[in-house]
Write a protein that holds these residues in place. Structure first.
Motif, mmCIF file in Angstrom:
data_model
loop_
_atom_site.group_PDB
_atom_site.id
_atom_site.type_symbol
_atom_site.label_atom_id
_atom_site.label_comp_id
_atom_site.label_asym_id
_atom_site.label_seq_id
_atom_site.Cartn_x
_atom_site.Cartn_y
_atom_site.Cartn_z
ATOM 1 N N ARG A 291 1.884 -26.758 8.622
ATOM 2 C CA ARG A 291 0.601 -26.796 8.246
ATOM 3 C C ARG A 291 0.548 -26.606 6.910
ATOM 4 O O ARG A 291 -0.763 -26.687 6.198
ATOM 5 C CB ARG A 291 -0.446 -26.114 9.158
ATOM 6 N N GLY A 292 1.398 -25.713 6.408
ATOM 7 C CA GLY A 292 1.179 -25.132 4.789
ATOM 8 C C GLY A 292 2.230 -25.991 3.625
ATOM 9 O O GLY A 292 3.261 -26.339 4.170
ATOM 10 N N ARG A 293 1.908 -25.453 2.590
ATOM 11 C CA ARG A 293 3.130 -25.797 1.450
ATOM 12 C C ARG A 293 4.287 -25.233 1.686
ATOM 13 O O ARG A 293 5.336 -25.774 1.336
ATOM 14 C CB ARG A 293 2.555 -25.421 0.050
ATOM 15 N N LEU A 294 4.294 -23.992 2.388
ATOM 16 C CA LEU A 294 5.590 -23.221 2.524
ATOM 17 C C LEU A 294 6.503 -24.061 3.282
ATOM 18 O O LEU A 294 7.693 -23.843 2.892
ATOM 19 C CB LEU A 294 5.180 -21.944 3.341
ATOM 20 N N SER A 295 6.113 -24.865 4.418
ATOM 21 C CA SER A 295 6.945 -25.525 5.212
ATOM 22 C C SER A 295 7.964 -26.653 4.216
ATOM 23 O O SER A 295 9.139 -26.883 4.610
ATOM 24 C CB SER A 295 6.384 -26.551 6.468
ATOM 25 N N THR A 296 7.049 -27.211 3.248
ATOM 26 C CA THR A 296 7.795 -28.205 2.298
ATOM 27 C C THR A 296 8.731 -27.471 1.413
ATOM 28 O O THR A 296 9.986 -27.857 1.187
ATOM 29 C CB THR A 296 6.620 -29.053 1.389
ATOM 30 N N LEU A 297 8.396 -26.274 1.019
ATOM 31 C CA LEU A 297 9.185 -25.714 -0.108
ATOM 32 C C LEU A 297 10.346 -25.175 0.613
ATOM 33 O O LEU A 297 11.587 -25.321 0.137
ATOM 34 C CB LEU A 297 8.573 -24.286 -0.351
#
Length: 493
Positions: A291-297
């Motif tokens: 759900r957050g930007r951390l997953s994409t990073l």
């Protein structure tokens, strides 16, 4: 919402879940990144580096959290011709220009234009993309050893069968492992990834594309870059809308356009091809809990770790395994329910969808297909709305006045109907009353139609009175109506 709370929501709300989701997406990026490199006609490292750089940058710059961007089929199918004609350097330069166009689109908030893309056009876009992906696999299916067909069949069997056993690991990745193992053990005479070009063995390095900085180069690259930018943003906006609906959260489309542009420029400067949001991987991320930007990073960084540590294993992967994955992508991308819906949907919608698909397939250009679809949608919509204008009339008891009642939306497509409905040559009629209290005038074509009616009536010696103009319509008439003797058209209420 304060910047601090926004930062917490985007990065720290659920770090463990986002981290694990990013690992799954990173694994899932490998087969498609290599496959899309094959589609674009570039070495595997170009697609792999692109996926690393784009996913990492978009985690910071994107406007839709948890969405995954990387090298994609939508952009890859457009790249082959320039790579074959001019080489990789020109593709990288076109990717930089693509990013510039996307940043400009974000600055001018052109993402809002997605509201003019109908569902039929989107369905046609997706179906055409699926067909182009499959067509790009035909060279790997024609004139090859029989073992290739067996490996492809095995790969598809694993892809569609393995989820019934467990969904803990991405089925495409498992298929690649199984097919590679079988090919290696049996020493099958098939083409391997190493034969497609050099695989990355380290970190991507910064390099400016080596192309002549001339007007001729710009004229060569601009059409491709514009097409890449348009197609990339279209798929990105479509993916963002899907995730908005899945997570019941909004996204900043203009920021996403700018973020995509920055990511694509960064990709090209580190030796990667252009890309955009990935529908499949984004859905995998969200359904895995991201759900957050951390997953994409994490997806981008983990992919880079895998490339540095496992490049030797990637070299022995059969191309047939990637072909199986790409066939799966084309099958899953195609909207199969749209076929029976051709008979049940309104015929204009079906024509728009089919026209979009045919234009893309015959031109190989997704942006042209979307342009045709949007144009047809506009034509059909204008035709439908134009029929909503109704003009009725009645004659006064003394026979000297004809009163017309105009109802509906008057604009360029329906203005002609208004002019045809008003008869200024009726015998014995000396006065016309035109009641527009139930109508709305949208553009100068509507005002022009009113002009012609009044002028024609006056030439025949008739008195004309316009009543019931609403405030917006009256403003249009006052600004754009023709004048006679210094007076505007009557607009009395």
């Amino acid at each position: 919402m304060t910047k601090q709370s926004s930062f917490y929501r985007d990065w720290l709300a659920q770090p463990r879940v986002d981290f694990l989701s990013g690992l799954v997406v990173g694994l899932a990026l490998i087969p498609e990144a290599i496959g899309f490199s094959v589609v674009a006609g570039v070495p595997p490292e170009v697609g792999l580096y692109a996926s690393v750089v784009i996913a990492t940058i978009i985690a910071f710059t994107g406007g839709r959290v948890a969405m995954v961007s990387a090298a994609t089929a939508a952009t890859a199918v457009l790249m082959g011709p320039i790579v074959h004609r001019n080489g990789l350097g020109y593709l990288l330069a076109a990717t930089v220009l693509m990013g510039v166009f996307q940043i400009i689109a974000g600055i001018f908030k052109l993402g809002r234009l997605m509201r003019f893309v109908s569902q039929s056009v989107m369905t046609g876009f997706v179906n055409a993309l699926a067909i182009l992906i499959f067509m790009a696999q035909l060279p790997q299916l024609i004139g090859v050893p029989y073992a290739v067909y067996g490996l492809i069949a095995l790969g598809l069997l694993v892809i569609y069968g393995f989820p019934y056993i467990t969904k803990a690991f991405p089925a495409p990745l498992v298929a690649i492992i199984v097919v590679t193992f079988v090919s290696y053990v049996l020493h099958l005479p098939v083409k391997h990834v190493a034969e497609l070009g050099a695989l990355p063995t380290g970190l991507p390095h910064f390099s400016i594309p080596h192309v002549p900085l001339t007007l001729g180069t710009f004229q060569l690259l601009a059409p491709l870059a514009l097409a890449l930018a348009a197609v990339g943003l279209l798929e990105t906006m479509l993916t963002a809308q899907i995730l908005d609906d899945m997570t019941d959260t909004p996204s900043n489309k203009s920021r996403e356009c700018i973020g995509q542009g920055i990511a694509n420029i960064g990709s090209a400067l580190f030796g990667g091809m252009g890309g955009c949001a990935m529908i499949g991987q984004s859905v995998i991320n969200v359904t895995s809990g991201g759900r957050g930007r951390l997953s994409t990073l994490v997806a981008g960084i983990f992919l880079l770790v895998l490339l540095v540590l496992l490049h030797g294993l990637l070299a022995i992967v059969p191309v047939a395994a990637l072909t199986a994955v790409m066939i799966m992508v084309s099958i899953n991308t195609f909207s199969w329910r749209s076929i029976p819906q051709l008979r049940t949907n309104p015929w204009p919608s079906s024509i728009v969808m089919v026209a979009t698909v045919l234009t893309v397939v015959f031109t190989g250009d997704l942006s042209k297909g979307v342009a045709v679809g949007v144009l047809l949608s506009g034509i059909f919509f204008a035709g439908k709305v134009s029929r909503l204008v109704r003009v009725s009339s009645r004659l006064s008891e003394d026979g000297g006045t004809r009163r017309y009642l105009v109802e509906g939306q008057v604009f360029f497509a329906s203005a002609g109907l208004l002019g045809e409905a008003v008869d200024v040559q009726e015998t014995a009629v000396k006065r016309l009353e035109i009641d527009v209290s139930r109508a709305h005038f949208w553009d100068i074509s509507a005002v022009g139609a009113l002009d012609r009616i009044v002028m024609k009536a006056r030439r025949h010696g008739l008195e004309v009175e316009i009543t019931g103009l609403n405030q917006a319509s009256e403003t249009m008439v006052e600004r754009f109506a023709a004048h006679r003797n210094g007076e505007a058209l009557p607009s009395a209420h």
